[in-house]
Design a protein around this motif. Structure first.
Motif, PDB file in Angstrom:
ATOM      1  N   ILE A 192      -2.949  -6.675   7.614  1.00 59.36           N
ATOM      2  CA  ILE A 192      -3.761  -5.668   6.920  1.00 59.36           C
ATOM      3  C   ILE A 192      -2.964  -4.390   6.707  1.00 59.36           C
ATOM      4  N   LEU A 193      -2.205  -3.962   7.726  1.00 54.31           N
ATOM      5  CA  LEU A 193      -1.424  -2.735   7.583  1.00 54.31           C
ATOM      6  C   LEU A 193      -0.407  -2.844   6.449  1.00 54.31           C
ATOM      7  N   TRP A 194       0.319  -3.962   6.399  1.00 59.57           N
ATOM      8  CA  TRP A 194       1.383  -4.067   5.405  1.00 59.57           C
ATOM      9  C   TRP A 194       0.879  -4.569   4.053  1.00 59.57           C
ATOM     10  N   SER A 195      -0.238  -5.273   4.012  1.00 58.96           N
ATOM     11  CA  SER A 195      -0.776  -5.676   2.704  1.00 58.96           C
ATOM     12  C   SER A 195      -1.300  -4.476   1.941  1.00 58.96           C
ATOM     13  N   GLY A 196      -1.802  -3.465   2.669  1.00 62.34           N
ATOM     14  CA  GLY A 196      -2.208  -2.246   1.982  1.00 62.34           C
ATOM     15  C   GLY A 196      -1.051  -1.614   1.219  1.00 62.34           C
ATOM     16  N   PHE A 197       0.125  -1.635   1.820  1.00 63.52           N
ATOM     17  CA  PHE A 197       1.303  -1.094   1.143  1.00 63.52           C
ATOM     18  C   PHE A 197       1.727  -1.977  -0.026  1.00 63.52           C
ATOM     19  N   GLY A 198       1.863  -3.280   0.187  1.00 61.35           N
ATOM     20  CA  GLY A 198       2.384  -4.155  -0.861  1.00 61.35           C
ATOM     21  C   GLY A 198       1.444  -4.318  -2.039  1.00 61.35           C
ATOM     22  N   VAL A 199       0.142  -4.483  -1.774  1.00 60.32           N
ATOM     23  CA  VAL A 199      -0.807  -4.721  -2.869  1.00 60.32           C
ATOM     24  C   VAL A 199      -0.987  -3.475  -3.718  1.00 60.32           C
ATOM     25  N   THR A 200      -1.133  -2.307  -3.102  1.00 60.13           N
ATOM     26  CA  THR A 200      -1.307  -1.085  -3.902  1.00 60.13           C
ATOM     27  C   THR A 200      -0.054  -0.777  -4.719  1.00 60.13           C
ATOM     28  N   VAL A 220       0.661   5.746 -11.184  1.00 59.59           N
ATOM     29  CA  VAL A 220       1.483   6.648 -10.380  1.00 59.59           C
ATOM     30  C   VAL A 220       0.754   7.042  -9.102  1.00 59.59           C
ATOM     31  N   ALA A 221      -0.547   7.318  -9.205  1.00 61.19           N
ATOM     32  CA  ALA A 221      -1.324   7.678  -8.013  1.00 61.19           C
ATOM     33  C   ALA A 221      -1.339   6.541  -6.997  1.00 61.19           C
TER      34      ALA A 221
END
Length: 560
Positions: A192-200, A220-221
């Motif tokens: 969950i922590l790293w999927s937030g970074f990769g998916v966004t 960009v946001a």
């Protein structure tokens, strides 16, 4: 017959004068007659003389009392002087002090003013949504060729299908999160922590590829947000192992209450219906006077309502789990749900306004704390935000829902009581302040919202390109609320194949409530056999300096 003389001393003739024999009378007086003394010997049992003496002159009964002894009866008044009393040791038995338990069935409506404000707001929002839906349908049905009718039909075709598709996708994602967490409860915290970074990051790049000014701005946001999420994931890496242990341990009592998901199902159904109607109302409001302010009001109303629905589920789960930890009770889920919708609804409404603001300040303070460096401006912003957060945190925090649910306290009172309990346990304030459960729940909603943006944005770009940015923003908002409304219950029992759906924004409430109860109830009763060594071992390692926490803005320096 016995020969003892028990009739008394022998009585001789009285003496006359000082001299002379014993039996002669003095001169001038007639001679006294001799008296005969008869001795009667009576055969009596042993102790009879004493009994007869006591019958003639009874003894005062002995009295054992804790007060002053009765006054002695003088011998001159005909009484018998009692024997001297011997001082004896008499132990004083004291009953142990009774522990005063707080009432668990308070019948007082908490935060009544906030409850009245929310009910008035809900009535006004219901009226406004109904009015705008009626206007949209009326324009389309009665004036099909008018300008407003054509625009509303275009919005219905361009907005409604992608947004409803995003809602359905969010529910599917909620089930997928649930299944994955049940299968790999420890690994999913890192995912969950790293999927937030990769998916966004990926969705932000997709929006920029649409090559439209509005979508490029949104892209960009999202890229900037993904960078912040990645920095946070790196910063929180040292806490992941302990968070996994707490998650796994805190949700174990959920399996003991089969009906705990019922209120969550109701909240999900109500949220789906309300959001669907709300989307049609937004279309009607777009053609009304002051459309910008009207839609902003509808958005704020939906946010508050969704947060209240989430906290109702939070209070229901918190009461059931807290009473299990504190009293060992199998509390009724239905009764807890009724209390959350009645007596504790005012606290849920007030907490729905405070907690998101506090969480936003907390995230902002942590971000500025990471970026401040040597920059004086960033340093000032970080410390200003920190002071504001500290001032507000005393009067409102997310831990308060445990005491609201268990003891029926108001939101501010419950916030103070829970934090005071933490402060009485050395190391607990720093430990709970470093908890990343809320961040994990938040990133679950963000990840699912970003996936909803990918679906709705691509759909709209292919059909009604000019609505791409608006639909993408609305899909993220709705997907975030619904996926946070359909949260997985982190259950370790695998024999039951049925999926458990709670709420992640209306909904990551259940696992978050379980973790909150685990911390708060441990601080209140750390000797309970229902708790393992997870928290004590962590506190001991912190004290010994073998496993220090990552500093937080409120606790920047951990003792070594």
């Amino acid at each position: 017959m016995g020969a003892a003389d028990n009739s008394g001393p022998r009585q001789d003739a009285p003496e006359r004068g000082r001299g002379g024999g014993g039996g002669r009378a003095p001169e001038g007086e007639p001679e006294a007659k001799e008296r005969e003394v008869k001795v009667v010997v009576v055969d009596e049992p042993p102790g009879a003389p004493v009994a007869r003496l006591q019958a003639q002159r009874p003894l005062a009964p002995l009295q054992v009392t804790t007060q002053a002894p009765p006054p002695l009866i003088p011998v001159a008044s005909g009484g018998v002087e009692p024997p001297p009393q011997v001082a004896t040791f008499q132990p004083v038995l004291q009953t142990p002090p009774q522990v005063a338990f707080a009432s668990l069935n308070s019948r007082v409506y908490t935060n009544g003013i906030t409850l009245c404000v929310f009910l008035v707001h809900l009535a006004a929002a219901t009226f406004a949504v109904g009015f705008f839906v009626f206007r949209a349908v009326k324009d389309i049905m009665q004036h099909p060729r008018s300008r407003n009718a054509r625009r509303e039909r275009s919005l219905l075709r361009g907005w409604l299908p992608p947004v409803e598709g995003a809602v359905v996708l969010s529910i599917v994602l909620a089930f997928a999160w649930q299944k994955a967490v049940r299968a790999w409860p420890r690994a999913m915290v890192r995912v969950i922590l790293w999927s937030g970074f990769g998916v966004t990051l990926a969705v932000g790049a997709l929006l920029m590829c649409f090559s439209m000014p509005a979508t490029v701005g949104l892209g960009v946001a999202m890229v900037m947000f993904s960078i912040g999420t990645g920095l946070y994931a790196c910063w929180a890496t040292r806490r992941v192992a302990f968070t996994e242990q707490v998650f796994e341990r805190a949700v174990q009592p959920v399996d003991k209450f089969r009906g705990l998901n019922g209120p969550a199902y109701l909240m999900v159904a109500a949220g789906f219906v309300w959001i669907s109607v709300w989307c049609v109302a937004v279309i009607g409001a777009a053609n009304y006077r002051f459309p910008g302010l009207t839609i902003l009001g509808l958005v704020l109303s939906l946010m508050w309502t969704a947060e209240v629905m989430r906290n109702v589920a939070n209070l229901t789960a918190s009461r059931v789990i807290a009473l299990y930890y504190l009293r060992g009770m199998q509390s009724s889920v239905q009764f807890s749900f009724q209390r959350a919708l009645s007596y504790n609804l005012g606290s849920a409404c007030l907490g729905s306004l405070f907690v998101p603001t506090i969480e936003a300040l907390r995230i902002l303070a942590r971000g500025l704390n990471l970026l401040e460096g040597e920059d004086e401006f960033m340093f000032s912003c970080a410390h200003c935000c920190l002071h504001v957060m500290n001032a507000v945190f005393e009067f409102g925090n997310s831990w308060a829902f445990v005491h609201i649910a268990a003891y029926g306290r108001g939101f501010v009172q419950a916030s103070r009581s829970t934090w005071e309990q933490f402060e009485r346990r050395p190391g607990m304030p720093a430990l709970v302040d470093s908890d990343i459960t809320s961040s994990v729940c938040f990133l679950t909603g963000v990840t699912s919202g970003a996936l909803c943006v990918a679906l709705a944005g691509s759909w709209t770009f292919a059909t009604h390109r000019r609505y791409t940015a608006t639909v993408s923003l609305l899909a993220f908002f709705v997907g975030y609320l619904m996926v946070r409304s359909c949260t997985p219950i982190l259950s370790t029992r695998r024999s039951n194949a049925s999926f458990r759906v709670a709420q992640t924004r209306i909904g990551m409430a259940l696992p978050q409530a379980c973790v909150g109860c685990y911390y708060v109830c441990y601080a209140e009763n750390p000797m309970s056999r229902l708790f393992d060594r997870t928290i004590p071992d962590r506190l001991r390692k912190m004290e010994e300096g073998r496993d220090p926490l990552v500093p937080t803005p409120r606790f920047p320096h951990q003792p070594a």
